[in-house]
Design a protein around this motif. Sequence first.
Motif, PDB file in Angstrom:
ATOM      1  N   ASP A 153     -15.974 -18.600 -31.716  1.00 41.63           N
ATOM      2  CA  ASP A 153     -15.702 -17.991 -33.023  1.00 41.63           C
ATOM      3  C   ASP A 153     -16.534 -16.716 -33.203  1.00 41.63           C
ATOM      4  OD1 ASP A 153     -13.957 -20.018 -33.581  1.00 41.63           O
ATOM      5  OD2 ASP A 153     -15.377 -21.199 -34.785  1.00 41.63           O
ATOM      6  N   ALA A 154     -17.826 -16.769 -32.800  1.00 42.42           N
ATOM      7  CA  ALA A 154     -18.694 -15.602 -32.937  1.00 42.42           C
ATOM      8  C   ALA A 154     -18.205 -14.452 -32.059  1.00 42.42           C
ATOM      9  CB  ALA A 154     -20.126 -15.981 -32.574  1.00 42.42           C
ATOM     10  N   PHE A 155     -17.778 -14.781 -30.814  1.00 44.26           N
ATOM     11  CA  PHE A 155     -17.279 -13.737 -29.904  1.00 44.26           C
ATOM     12  C   PHE A 155     -16.022 -13.097 -30.467  1.00 44.26           C
ATOM     13  CE2 PHE A 155     -14.460 -12.479 -26.441  1.00 44.26           C
ATOM     14  CZ  PHE A 155     -15.254 -11.572 -25.763  1.00 44.26           C
ATOM     15  N   CYS A 156     -15.114 -13.962 -30.962  1.00 41.46           N
ATOM     16  CA  CYS A 156     -13.866 -13.435 -31.516  1.00 41.46           C
ATOM     17  C   CYS A 156     -14.133 -12.549 -32.735  1.00 41.46           C
ATOM     18  CB  CYS A 156     -12.928 -14.579 -31.891  1.00 41.46           C
ATOM     19  SG  CYS A 156     -12.304 -15.497 -30.462  1.00 41.46           S
ATOM     20  N   GLU A 157     -15.052 -12.997 -33.575  1.00 46.19           N
ATOM     21  CA  GLU A 157     -15.392 -12.229 -34.775  1.00 46.19           C
ATOM     22  C   GLU A 157     -16.016 -10.882 -34.388  1.00 46.19           C
ATOM     23  OE1 GLU A 157     -15.231 -11.582 -38.756  1.00 46.19           O
ATOM     24  OE2 GLU A 157     -14.490 -13.342 -37.662  1.00 46.19           O
TER      25      GLU A 157
ATOM     26  N   TYR B  86     -15.606  -9.313 -31.474  1.00 44.26           N
ATOM     27  CA  TYR B  86     -14.569  -8.507 -30.823  1.00 44.26           C
ATOM     28  C   TYR B  86     -13.635  -7.893 -31.863  1.00 44.26           C
ATOM     29  CZ  TYR B  86     -10.830  -7.209 -27.621  1.00 44.26           C
ATOM     30  OH  TYR B  86      -9.880  -6.508 -26.925  1.00 44.26           O
ATOM     31  N   LYS B  87     -13.284  -8.699 -32.860  1.00 43.59           N
ATOM     32  CA  LYS B  87     -12.405  -8.215 -33.932  1.00 43.59           C
ATOM     33  C   LYS B  87     -13.067  -7.052 -34.679  1.00 43.59           C
ATOM     34  CE  LYS B  87     -10.044  -9.823 -38.097  1.00 43.59           C
ATOM     35  NZ  LYS B  87      -9.810 -11.003 -38.988  1.00 43.59           N
ATOM     36  N   LEU B  88     -14.377  -7.196 -34.971  1.00 39.40           N
ATOM     37  CA  LEU B  88     -15.113  -6.142 -35.673  1.00 39.40           C
ATOM     38  C   LEU B  88     -15.203  -4.870 -34.822  1.00 39.40           C
ATOM     39  CD1 LEU B  88     -16.800  -5.259 -38.105  1.00 39.40           C
ATOM     40  CD2 LEU B  88     -18.802  -6.298 -37.005  1.00 39.40           C
TER      41      LEU B  88
END
Length: 282
Positions: free
Chosen positions: A230-234, A236-238
């Motif tokens: 979740d942290a990586f996706c967040e 990456y999204k940012l």
Amino acid sequence: MQPWLVSVVVVAIVTMTSLFLGSFDSLEYQEFGLNCNYLSESVEKEPYSAGRYYLGITNSFIKFPRTVKSISFLEDWTEGRQGPALQSRTKDGLTVHLEVSFQYQLMFDQLYTLWSTLGEDYEKTFVRMAIEQLSTATTHHNAHFFFRNRTFVSKEMHRKLDEHFKQHAFAEEDAIRETQVQEQHIQIARLEQETKKVTFATEVLKAQQAVQKLQNEAEGEAQAIAKKNDAFCEQYKLTQQLQVHGLQSVVSKTFWNGFELLNYLSIRAVRDHPSAKTMISI
């Protein structure tokens, strides 16, 4: 032939057949027998073993058990047993209760002597003999010796019973044991069984705890991986959002079209890629 004569012959044949068949008697495998003539009230001295025999119309077997029989004196006696525990006194006057069980077997060659001496209700006499012999045996030793040497006392009782039964009961005393000793063995077996139950229950509990631990560790690891993803996706999204805003700013300042923007991105990609791992085809 006259009809009445035929009837007489038939009746005679049937009667003779019935008398002939009624002249046989049999003994099962677990039985001995004495041939008794109920008309003359006499009994043959020679015993019979298992089988089917022609004895005569007025004869039949007095049957005796071939198998080992038991006599028991137990504290919790029930229907079918000879009686409760025996009460006697030791040599120094201490009252004792004896729980005893023994087995006897009738002697085949002594069946006639047994019957002529004790009759068909011989077992009641056996019980009285056993009570007398066992009660008398306890008076030969003091209380200390009796309770410290029960094995010796048991063997002595066995010997006295065997001698007395052979001489007066025309039977062999097969085995004697102190029921209390057997009950101790049973109690020990029960305690061992309970101990094993506790051990097995403990092992099951350990296994359940081990499984629970593995489940907790697996759940913790899964949650950690999920949070990391979740942290990586967040992140990456940012990052992508910031890059979009940056490119929008470049386009607005340079007035590039889409084709020019793609060329810029291609050049930047080549720039950021390690030169040792870059190959350009022209």
